[in-house]
Design a protein around this motif. Structure first.
Motif, PDB file in Angstrom:
ATOM      1  N   PRO A  75     140.803  26.150  14.162  1.00  0.00           N
ATOM      2  CA  PRO A  75     140.454  24.976  13.082  1.00  0.00           C
ATOM      3  C   PRO A  75     140.420  25.155  11.587  1.00  0.00           C
ATOM      4  O   PRO A  75     139.787  25.903  10.988  1.00  0.00           O
ATOM      5  CB  PRO A  75     139.164  24.325  13.834  1.00  0.00           C
ATOM      6  CG  PRO A  75     139.121  25.136  15.072  1.00  0.00           C
ATOM      7  CD  PRO A  75     139.881  26.429  14.840  1.00  0.00           C
ATOM      8  N   GLY A  76     141.042  24.181  10.933  1.00  0.00           N
ATOM      9  CA  GLY A  76     140.935  24.160   9.595  1.00  0.00           C
ATOM     10  C   GLY A  76     142.322  24.924   8.774  1.00  0.00           C
ATOM     11  O   GLY A  76     142.499  24.769   7.741  1.00  0.00           O
ATOM     12  N   ILE A  84     150.315  28.251  21.093  1.00  0.00           N
ATOM     13  CA  ILE A  84     149.409  27.280  20.350  1.00  0.00           C
ATOM     14  C   ILE A  84     150.287  27.401  18.788  1.00  0.00           C
ATOM     15  O   ILE A  84     150.374  26.398  18.347  1.00  0.00           O
ATOM     16  CB  ILE A  84     148.082  27.540  20.334  1.00  0.00           C
ATOM     17  CG1 ILE A  84     147.381  27.457  21.697  1.00  0.00           C
ATOM     18  CG2 ILE A  84     147.303  26.754  19.103  1.00  0.00           C
ATOM     19  CD1 ILE A  84     145.911  27.796  21.647  1.00  0.00           C
ATOM     20  N   PHE A  85     150.309  28.767  18.118  1.00  0.00           N
ATOM     21  CA  PHE A  85     150.779  28.875  16.920  1.00  0.00           C
ATOM     22  C   PHE A  85     152.230  28.366  16.985  1.00  0.00           C
ATOM     23  O   PHE A  85     152.541  27.767  15.864  1.00  0.00           O
ATOM     24  CB  PHE A  85     150.614  30.144  16.515  1.00  0.00           C
ATOM     25  CG  PHE A  85     149.386  30.861  16.349  1.00  0.00           C
ATOM     26  CD1 PHE A  85     148.300  30.082  15.900  1.00  0.00           C
ATOM     27  CD2 PHE A  85     149.041  32.043  16.644  1.00  0.00           C
ATOM     28  CE1 PHE A  85     146.925  30.454  15.726  1.00  0.00           C
ATOM     29  CE2 PHE A  85     147.677  32.819  16.375  1.00  0.00           C
ATOM     30  CZ  PHE A  85     146.624  31.790  15.739  1.00  0.00           C
ATOM     31  N   ILE A 127     137.732  22.975  22.545  1.00  0.00           N
ATOM     32  CA  ILE A 127     137.190  24.471  22.414  1.00  0.00           C
ATOM     33  C   ILE A 127     137.645  25.022  21.021  1.00  0.00           C
ATOM     34  O   ILE A 127     138.906  25.096  20.966  1.00  0.00           O
ATOM     35  CB  ILE A 127     137.509  25.177  23.640  1.00  0.00           C
ATOM     36  CG1 ILE A 127     137.201  24.346  25.275  1.00  0.00           C
ATOM     37  CG2 ILE A 127     136.811  26.537  23.729  1.00  0.00           C
ATOM     38  CD1 ILE A 127     137.516  25.098  26.012  1.00  0.00           C
ATOM     39  N   PRO A 128     136.797  24.992  20.116  1.00  0.00           N
ATOM     40  CA  PRO A 128     137.137  25.643  18.593  1.00  0.00           C
ATOM     41  C   PRO A 128     137.651  27.062  18.769  1.00  0.00           C
ATOM     42  O   PRO A 128     137.004  27.734  17.868  1.00  0.00           O
ATOM     43  CB  PRO A 128     136.107  25.215  17.935  1.00  0.00           C
ATOM     44  CG  PRO A 128     135.028  25.354  18.774  1.00  0.00           C
ATOM     45  CD  PRO A 128     135.359  24.986  20.146  1.00  0.00           C
ATOM     46  N   TYR A 129     138.267  27.366  19.621  1.00  0.00           N
ATOM     47  CA  TYR A 129     138.732  29.039  19.506  1.00  0.00           C
ATOM     48  C   TYR A 129     140.308  29.017  20.092  1.00  0.00           C
ATOM     49  O   TYR A 129     140.884  27.989  20.416  1.00  0.00           O
ATOM     50  CB  TYR A 129     137.939  29.609  20.874  1.00  0.00           C
ATOM     51  CG  TYR A 129     136.444  29.826  20.173  1.00  0.00           C
ATOM     52  CD1 TYR A 129     136.218  31.019  19.521  1.00  0.00           C
ATOM     53  CD2 TYR A 129     135.325  28.959  20.782  1.00  0.00           C
ATOM     54  CE1 TYR A 129     134.953  31.385  19.237  1.00  0.00           C
ATOM     55  CE2 TYR A 129     134.155  29.307  20.463  1.00  0.00           C
ATOM     56  CZ  TYR A 129     133.879  30.310  19.387  1.00  0.00           C
ATOM     57  OH  TYR A 129     132.440  30.439  19.205  1.00  0.00           O
ATOM     58  N   ALA A 160     132.607  30.459   7.406  1.00  0.00           N
ATOM     59  CA  ALA A 160     133.528  29.588   7.764  1.00  0.00           C
ATOM     60  C   ALA A 160     133.744  29.717   9.216  1.00  0.00           C
ATOM     61  O   ALA A 160     134.211  31.020   9.724  1.00  0.00           O
ATOM     62  CB  ALA A 160     134.726  29.354   7.005  1.00  0.00           C
ATOM     63  N   PRO A 161     133.996  28.638  10.012  1.00  0.00           N
ATOM     64  CA  PRO A 161     134.330  28.796  11.550  1.00  0.00           C
ATOM     65  C   PRO A 161     135.644  29.764  11.708  1.00  0.00           C
ATOM     66  O   PRO A 161     135.792  30.475  12.656  1.00  0.00           O
ATOM     67  CB  PRO A 161     134.515  27.366  11.873  1.00  0.00           C
ATOM     68  CG  PRO A 161     133.762  26.498  10.982  1.00  0.00           C
ATOM     69  CD  PRO A 161     134.057  27.147   9.847  1.00  0.00           C
TER      70      PRO A 161
END
Length: 323
Positions: A20-21, A86-87, A176-178, A271-272
């Protein structure tokens, strides 16, 4: 982060956003990740091939090295193909069953990896402290039994994690931020009471890692005591050199993992995306470096590997028959 609205038909779908980000840089980030993953696969498969082909390497030490290679291949493969999808293809969705399955195998294989490092420490202890009985204490059959025991332990301790979460209701926001389905991250998506599940996961992590580190520390304490009793400095150095590769594997496995865990739980100012990158590198860098370290530091394995490389690239003699 983009908002995702789920309908009733989407009740079992979760979203893995990657990092994320940094969504705009996913393609560029994927390049080093893919390189680390591929290099890890090549290195570990090379170790498996060489040890499998050479009967002179069919010894407990190299059998353990093969077990370590297998766990590193399967651990990184349990999440990297999905991460790369995902990428590269923006395939962020995953079902609840798929998420629980990935979580189960990921944690089982990580726990199995730790168990093998413990067995390797015991192997070094026997080799240095009781070398005359090494072949009797650590036969190939006993190494296989210890490996199976480590796998059974991992399955029995990890299995309750997906089972406890499988019956939980999940909230509308299922992001899910992973890059993979982690136990605590999935538990945070639940609208129900996950106290038991969260406590179990935390306790098991501390108990298993603490137990494994205690056994490793005990083994190396006995090794150091035995080495200090050796009068010859050269013999001391030779004995310690046999442990160098294993110590490097330990430092990579536990130091990077501990740093990642501490920054995740207590590094609130970080940062996450830093948490996520560190967490993934923890499972990509050791598989890439361990085959190199063992290949360089283990003479017998290095010699066999050089032999196969020379055989692969040396020009073949051509026989000419007289007319």
């Amino acid at each position: 982060m983009a908002d995702f609205n789920f309908t009733t038909s989407d009740s079992s779908i979760f979203i893995l956003p990657g990092i994320p980000g940094l969504e705009a840089a996913h393609v560029w980030i994927s390049i080093p990740f893919a390189m680390f993953y591929i290099m890890g696969l090549l290195g570990n498969f090379t170790v498996l091939f060489v040890v499998g082909k050479e009967k002179s390497l069919h010894k407990p030490m190299y059998l353990l090295l093969c077990m370590l290679a297998l766990t590193e291949i399967t651990t990184s493969t349990s999440f990297m193909p999905k991460a790369l999808s995902i990428f590269w293809f923006n395939l962020k969705s995953i079902t609840l069953k798929g998420c629980l399955t990935q979580m189960f195998f990921f944690h089982v294989l990580s726990t199995m990896h730790s168990a093998i490092l413990v067995i390797m420490a015991f192997d070094r202890y026997v080799a240095i402290c009781n070398p005359l009985r090494y072949a009797t204490i650590l036969s190939n059959a006993r190494i296989v039994k210890l490996g199976l025991l480590g796998m059974i332990r991992a399955v029995l301790f990890i299995l309750p994690m997906p089972l406890l979460l499988s019956g939980q209701p999940f909230c509308a926001n299922r992001i899910i931020p992973y890059m993979y389905c982690d136990h605590i991250a999935l538990a945070m998506m639940s609208c129900g009471d996950v106290t038991v599940s969260s406590a179990y996961g935390l306790v098991m992590a501390f108990v298993m890692v603490g137990f494994d580190l205690t056994l490793i520390g005990l083994s190396y304490g006995l090794i150091i005591r035995a080495v200090l009793r050796i009068s010859s400095k050269e013999a001391q150095q030779k004995a310690l050199n046999t442990c160098t590769s294993h110590i490097c594997a330990l430092l990579m496995a536990y130091t990077v993992g501990l740093f990642s865990t501490l920054t995740h739980r207590f590094g609130y100012g970080i940062a996450p995306h830093v948490h996520i990158i560190l967490s993934n590198l923890n499972y990509l860098i050791p598989p890439m470096l361990n085959p190199i370290i063992y290949g360089v530091k283990t003479k017998e394995l290095r010699d066999k590997l050089v032999k196969y490389i020379c055989r692969m690239y040396s020009p073949r003699a051509v026989d000419f028959k007289p007319a």
